[in-house]
Enzyme design. Structure first.
Site, PDB file in Angstrom:
ATOM      1  N   HIS A 126      -9.750   9.425  10.803  1.00 63.12           N
ATOM      2  CA  HIS A 126      -9.474   8.402  11.815  1.00 63.12           C
ATOM      3  C   HIS A 126      -9.889   8.957  13.182  1.00 63.12           C
ATOM      4  O   HIS A 126      -9.144   9.702  13.813  1.00 63.12           O
ATOM      5  CB  HIS A 126      -7.985   8.031  11.824  1.00 63.12           C
ATOM      6  N   LYS A 184     -11.556  17.473  15.735  1.00 60.27           N
ATOM      7  CA  LYS A 184     -10.689  16.916  14.694  1.00 60.27           C
ATOM      8  C   LYS A 184     -10.647  17.899  13.523  1.00 60.27           C
ATOM      9  O   LYS A 184     -11.472  17.836  12.612  1.00 60.27           O
ATOM     10  CB  LYS A 184     -11.206  15.550  14.223  1.00 60.27           C
ATOM     11  N   ASP A 233      -8.650  14.549   8.266  1.00 64.56           N
ATOM     12  CA  ASP A 233      -8.388  13.231   8.840  1.00 64.56           C
ATOM     13  C   ASP A 233      -9.666  12.633   9.413  1.00 64.56           C
ATOM     14  O   ASP A 233     -10.319  13.229  10.261  1.00 64.56           O
ATOM     15  CB  ASP A 233      -7.326  13.363   9.937  1.00 64.56           C
ATOM     16  N   TYR A 282       0.861  -1.187   0.000  1.00 61.85           N
ATOM     17  CA  TYR A 282       0.000   0.000   0.000  1.00 61.85           C
ATOM     18  C   TYR A 282       0.893   1.231   0.000  1.00 61.85           C
ATOM     19  O   TYR A 282       1.664   1.452   0.934  1.00 61.85           O
ATOM     20  CB  TYR A 282      -0.877  -0.040   1.247  1.00 61.85           C
ATOM     21  N   TYR A 324     -11.593  -4.138   7.091  1.00 61.49           N
ATOM     22  CA  TYR A 324     -10.303  -3.776   7.679  1.00 61.49           C
ATOM     23  C   TYR A 324     -10.457  -2.667   8.721  1.00 61.49           C
ATOM     24  O   TYR A 324     -10.019  -2.784   9.866  1.00 61.49           O
ATOM     25  CB  TYR A 324      -9.320  -3.325   6.585  1.00 61.49           C
ATOM     26  N   HIS A 325     -11.082  -1.568   8.319  1.00 62.93           N
ATOM     27  CA  HIS A 325     -11.190  -0.432   9.226  1.00 62.93           C
ATOM     28  C   HIS A 325     -12.192  -0.675  10.342  1.00 62.93           C
ATOM     29  O   HIS A 325     -12.164   0.019  11.365  1.00 62.93           O
ATOM     30  CB  HIS A 325     -11.549   0.832   8.441  1.00 62.93           C
TER      31      HIS A 325
END
Length: 655
Positions: free
Chosen positions: A534, A528, A532, A15, A169-170
């Site tokens: 996350h 935040k 981003d 990746y 995945y996340h």
């Protein structure tokens, strides 16, 4: 003696993407020369969220977590001297997936490729973006429509292309248990297929079911993870057969790629991550019936910053040694009729079915977004709590912290940094691109895109036309925003305290005492800034502060510094916490602190968290940031204690 027949190995990917299209192209060609057999493209946050590199929200984010692609010229440069007809390319792109695929098709046509032979994947999973990654743009319903538009288009024109990569995945990175990862991913897949059924001829639908692929996570509990993959295989076969009537076994095959767990990579003793990555890879390769079709491994030092080509090479060599030096690919499945494995697989399937039943009762994945988000935040709290208490051992973090300094992290070049001049270079080329194109063609193509978005026509056709005439990523996304609107996903952090109060009595007493001294409840604003998405860290800090008795404000991701300063003024916050994991902490926090000074709010202490090198932490403190936290600061109660001290009137008077 005849040679033993070996299975074909999985695709070897890395990746990658950073700085500029030209720099990323050089990295790709270098990795391919080292034996990588497929590409996996990381795009920067402006590209993922539909902004050009010159947009104010893109400032400081350009080229940080991936490559910026604003137009056909960038995509052309990205794949220069890489024949796309011969390549298998995975593009980790979601909200702007139709657009990036359109650019990819346009470049392939320029290369003279037979588009029907293109192989690869666009992730194109918006539902998990609402739950964990945060790079969504539009509300769920039009987002689902764009996913299936891509699927319907690829059925007709790119039959070897995977139009959607259901991404669990996340979900695991956001705290999902194995049962939740199974259920939430499968619910997403069925939501997409249910919407797709009316867009393709009935006789072609089974083949489209067969084109849906998955992208999963493999954590350190590798026996559980191996069983999870076998459960995925069996549950997907069951769903395809029972729900959709797919008779051909090859269309019911669970096809997946994997990146092993990045959440578990540690900043402390980072060399230990090599073992973690290798063990996690075994979970998705050892069982033949549940073996990944493609594997990409993080680098050992990604918890510290951007890996160098050598670091990526090291991860690639892990795959090659397992595939070519061992005898793994010579054997049938090693785990068939293993009673321990069968028991665990069945238990995971039962747990996943219970979650799926709950989600179906809410109308499916789209209707259950808030429910699933809340479940993830709760599960992540349990995970972090286990590390804090020591119930979960993480070597070098909460046990055996003493160790030798790593020579691998020594020296100025131990971590690669994004080219500081890359953003300026990207902006210069973007300006030139806009100046050189035919504006009438651009206007006409954007009008066609708008018409298709409004009348329900497949959005891919005008998107490809937009790509060819020079439309930019931001211009494409602005049309989508204009027609479908924007969306703010649920945060999963309730204002009501949880029942998770064990070990918090002392801190709660401190919060009560300081609140009394302040004359009102201690108010903590968590924000935040930037692009981003996350949000795991911010969510856990907000939830713990709430459970400690603080009054919290947390409105989720992608707020501008201006919006956060306004919120601090309106809510009369006592302390502000900023979370940025994209590497853009310096410009974003500098902007925020400037605006705090302009608003006369410098008396409010600011703390910051993210993947922040020591030298950057010093710069942030010089700007006026009171405390800086990184992933090594896993003890949330200690952070809560710091917050109380920062706003304690008696402590401030004593200074």
């Amino acid at each position: 003696m005849s040679q033993t027949q070996k299975d074909r190995p999985w695709l070897f990917r890395t990746y990658a993407g950073h700085s500029t299209a030209a720099a990323s192209n050089a990295l790709y060609r270098g990795n391919l020369a080292k034996g990588q057999t497929g590409l996996s493209v990381a795009f920067d946050l402006p590209t993922q969220t539909g902004y050009d590199s010159d947009h104010q929200l893109a400032a400081g984010e350009v080229g940080k977590v991936g490559v910026p692609v604003c137009h056909l010229g960038d995509m052309r440069t990205l794949f220069n001297d890489i024949p796309l007809e011969q390549m298998n390319t995975s593009m980790t792109i979601n909200a702007t997936a139709p657009w990036l695929l359109a650019l990819y098709i346009a470049v392939a046509e320029e290369q003279g490729a037979d588009v029907s032979k293109l192989q690869g994947t666009v992730q194109n999973d918006i539902i998990k973006e609402y739950l964990s990654r945060g790079t969504y743009i539009c509300p769920p319903e039009p987002s689902l429509r764009m996913i299936t538009d891509v699927a319907a288009y690829t059925r007709e024109h790119l039959p070897k292309w995977n139009p959607m990569n259901v991404c669990s995945y996340h979900l695991q990175e956001a705290g999902a248990t194995p049962e939740q990862e199974l259920a939430f991913a499968l619910a997403t897949a069925t939501a997409v297929l249910d919407d797709l059924k009316d867009k393709v001829p009935a006789e072609n639908f089974p083949a489209m079911v067969g084109r849906i692929s998955f992208f999963v996570n493999a954590g350190i509990r590798f026996v559980t993870e191996l069983c999870k993959m076998r459960a995925f295989v069996e549950l997907w076969d069951e769903i395809c057969q029972d729900r959709y009537g797919v008779e051909d076994p090859k269309f019911r095959r669970f096809r997946y790629g994997v990146q092993v767990n990045s959440l578990g990579l540690t900043e402390q003793q980072p060399e230990n991550n090599v073992y973690r990555i290798l063990i996690e890879m075994l979970a998705v390769t050892l069982s033949k019936k549940a073996r990944a079709r493609a594997v990409q491994l993080p680098a050992w030092n990604e918890a510290l910053g951007l890996p160098r080509p050598w670091d990526q090479q090291w991860s690639l060599r892990m795959q090659q040694i397992l595939a070519y030096e061992t005898d793994l690919l010579e054997y049938d499945d090693l785990f068939d009729e293993n009673p321990a494995i069968d028991r665990k697989v069945n238990a995971l399937k039962d747990g996943a079915r219970a979650e799926l039943k709950q989600i179906d009762g809410m109308g499916g994945a789209v209707g259950a977004i808030a429910y699933m988000k809340g479940r993830l935040v709760e599960s992540n709290s349990d995970r972090i709590g286990g590390i804090e208490t020591g119930d979960t051992t993480v070597v070098g973090v909460n046990k055996w912290q003493a160790g030798e300094a790593s020579p691998l992290t020594a020296g100025d070049d131990a971590i690669m940094v994004a080219d500081a001049k890359a953003e300026a270079d990207q902006l210069k080329r973007l300006t030139a691109w806009k100046a050189d194109r035919n504006e009438e063609d651009v206007t006409s193509a954007l009008a066609s895109l708008c018409d298709a978005a409004k009348d329900g026509s497949n959005i891919m056709v005008p998107s490809i036309q937009c790509a060819k005439v020079g439309v930019t990523t931001g211009e494409w996304a602005n049309v989508v925003r204009g027609v479908f609107g924007q969306y703010r996903a649920p945060t999963g952090v309730s204002a009501n305290p949880s029942n998770r109060t064990e070990g918090l009595d002392e801190i709660r007493d401190q919060v009560d005492a300081v609140s009394k001294a302040l004359g009102r409840r201690l108010k903590f604003l968590v924000g935040k800034p930037g692009l981003d998405g996350h949000s795991n860290g911010a969510e856990q800090i907000a939830a713990r502060a709430r459970d400690c008795g603080m009054e919290i404000t947390y409105e989720g991701i992608r707020l501008t510094p201006e919006e956060l300063v306004e919120a601090a003024k309106k809510d009369e916050a006592h302390v502000i916490g900023l979370s940025i994991l994209s590497g853009s902490h310096i410009p974003l926090i500098a902007n925020f602190m400037d605006q705090m000074r302009a608003a006369g709010l410098v008396h409010i202490p600011v703390i910051a968290g993210g993947i922040i090198p020591d030298e950057d932490a010093e710069k942030l403190r010089a700007m006026g940031v009171a405390k800086v936290y990184t992933p090594k600061d896993f003890e949330l109660n200690k952070i809560m204690g710091d917050i109380v001290t920062l706003v304690d009137p008696s402590a401030m008077a004593a200074e």
